[in-house]
Scaffold this motif. Structure first.
Motif, PDB file in Angstrom:
ATOM      1  N   SER A  89      18.562  -4.572  -3.522  1.00  0.00           N
ATOM      2  CA  SER A  89      17.780  -3.752  -2.317  1.00  0.00           C
ATOM      3  C   SER A  89      16.878  -4.908  -1.673  1.00  0.00           C
ATOM      4  O   SER A  89      16.681  -5.996  -2.249  1.00  0.00           O
ATOM      5  CB  SER A  89      16.893  -2.858  -2.997  1.00  0.00           C
ATOM      6  OG  SER A  89      15.663  -3.488  -3.792  1.00  0.00           O
ATOM      7  N   LYS A  90      16.413  -4.472  -0.472  1.00  0.00           N
ATOM      8  CA  LYS A  90      15.403  -5.272   0.080  1.00  0.00           C
ATOM      9  C   LYS A  90      14.210  -5.655  -0.321  1.00  0.00           C
ATOM     10  O   LYS A  90      13.548  -6.851  -0.511  1.00  0.00           O
ATOM     11  CB  LYS A  90      15.190  -4.799   1.614  1.00  0.00           C
ATOM     12  CG  LYS A  90      14.109  -5.615   2.564  1.00  0.00           C
ATOM     13  CD  LYS A  90      14.060  -4.875   3.542  1.00  0.00           C
ATOM     14  CE  LYS A  90      12.725  -5.353   4.504  1.00  0.00           C
ATOM     15  NZ  LYS A  90      11.704  -5.745   4.102  1.00  0.00           N
ATOM     16  N   GLU A  91      13.794  -4.702  -1.327  1.00  0.00           N
ATOM     17  CA  GLU A  91      12.678  -4.586  -1.917  1.00  0.00           C
ATOM     18  C   GLU A  91      12.534  -5.858  -3.061  1.00  0.00           C
ATOM     19  O   GLU A  91      11.691  -6.289  -3.390  1.00  0.00           O
ATOM     20  CB  GLU A  91      12.081  -3.156  -2.628  1.00  0.00           C
ATOM     21  CG  GLU A  91      11.730  -2.254  -1.770  1.00  0.00           C
ATOM     22  CD  GLU A  91      12.989  -1.622  -0.735  1.00  0.00           C
ATOM     23  OE1 GLU A  91      12.557  -1.307   0.255  1.00  0.00           O
ATOM     24  OE2 GLU A  91      14.017  -1.623  -1.201  1.00  0.00           O
ATOM     25  N   THR A  92      13.860  -5.833  -3.808  1.00  0.00           N
ATOM     26  CA  THR A  92      14.133  -6.588  -4.705  1.00  0.00           C
ATOM     27  C   THR A  92      13.906  -8.263  -4.162  1.00  0.00           C
ATOM     28  O   THR A  92      13.253  -8.969  -4.930  1.00  0.00           O
ATOM     29  CB  THR A  92      15.482  -6.596  -5.408  1.00  0.00           C
ATOM     30  OG1 THR A  92      15.414  -5.167  -6.156  1.00  0.00           O
ATOM     31  CG2 THR A  92      15.717  -7.550  -6.624  1.00  0.00           C
ATOM     32  N   ASP A 150      12.346  -8.891  -1.503  1.00  0.00           N
ATOM     33  CA  ASP A 150      10.706  -9.203  -1.221  1.00  0.00           C
ATOM     34  C   ASP A 150      10.291  -9.418  -2.332  1.00  0.00           C
ATOM     35  O   ASP A 150       9.343 -10.706  -2.108  1.00  0.00           O
ATOM     36  CB  ASP A 150      10.264  -7.972  -0.702  1.00  0.00           C
ATOM     37  CG  ASP A 150      10.720  -7.804   0.817  1.00  0.00           C
ATOM     38  OD1 ASP A 150      11.395  -8.466   1.364  1.00  0.00           O
ATOM     39  OD2 ASP A 150      10.623  -6.469   1.172  1.00  0.00           O
ATOM     40  N   MET A 151      10.353  -9.058  -3.510  1.00  0.00           N
ATOM     41  CA  MET A 151       9.711  -9.683  -4.923  1.00  0.00           C
ATOM     42  C   MET A 151      10.099 -10.971  -5.204  1.00  0.00           C
ATOM     43  O   MET A 151       9.493 -11.566  -5.606  1.00  0.00           O
ATOM     44  CB  MET A 151      10.151  -8.490  -6.016  1.00  0.00           C
ATOM     45  CG  MET A 151       9.473  -7.272  -5.827  1.00  0.00           C
ATOM     46  SD  MET A 151       9.625  -6.088  -7.256  1.00  0.00           S
ATOM     47  CE  MET A 151      11.382  -6.094  -7.641  1.00  0.00           C
TER      48      MET A 151
END
Length: 171
Positions: A149-152, A154-155
């Motif tokens: 995911s994009k969130e991963t 970002d992290m």
């Protein structure tokens, strides 16, 4: 449109669709028979795509993946830390790329997605089988990192920034 162009487009249609794509709709779209679509799907499967036939249409059985390129810089001593930081957050280091002023763009596939693969890569470096590509560009290099995911991503980006590995844009 050639058959190979049609099959490439069919793959895109199935990948991008949030619902199963019916063979009838594909046949109408490409102005071919339903049987031609069935044959196309068989050829697509033979080329390595896991296409599943359902009563509502075709779907691609593949985890959704996103990727991002990161420009980074670090020492040889920090190489293992960088790779572990990425895989520990769920990323896969797909490659390493550099842009050399004389040699131009150079890229190598890595596929590092676990601590075990980090250890294998580091062993190859330490044994002298190879040296990091980054060494010919003052440690500057890029990694294409894929994740679920994009969130991963970002992290991962934030972690690389906090560790001082991420190069700010424009450098």
């Amino acid at each position: 449109m050639t058959g190979s162009d049609r099959r490439a487009d069919i793959i895109q249609q199935i990948k991008e669709s949030r619902t199963p794509v019916s063979g009838t709709k594909l046949a109408l779209r490409y102005e071919v028979s339903r049987q031609v679509i069935v044959q196309d799907i068989a050829l697509i499967r033979a080329s390595g795509y896991d296409i599943i036939s359902t009563n509502r249409g075709y779907i691609l059985n593949a985890p959704k993946s996103v990727s991002r390129d990161f420009k980074v810089q670090h020492t040889d001593e920090q190489l293992e830390e960088e790779l572990c930081a990425i895989v520990d957050l769920g990323g896969c280091v797909e490659n390493v790329m550099i842009n050399h002023r004389v040699y131009g763009h150079m890229e190598a596939v890595l596929g590092v997605n676990s601590r075990r693969k980090v250890a294998e890569f580091m062993e190859d470096i330490r044994s002298g089988k190879s040296s990091p590509l980054k060494n010919i560009t003052s440690n500057y290099h890029y990694h294409r990192v894929s994740a679920d995911s994009k969130e991963t991503l970002d992290m991962i980006e934030e972690d690389l920034r906090q560790r001082g590995f991420l190069v700010p844009c424009g450098k």
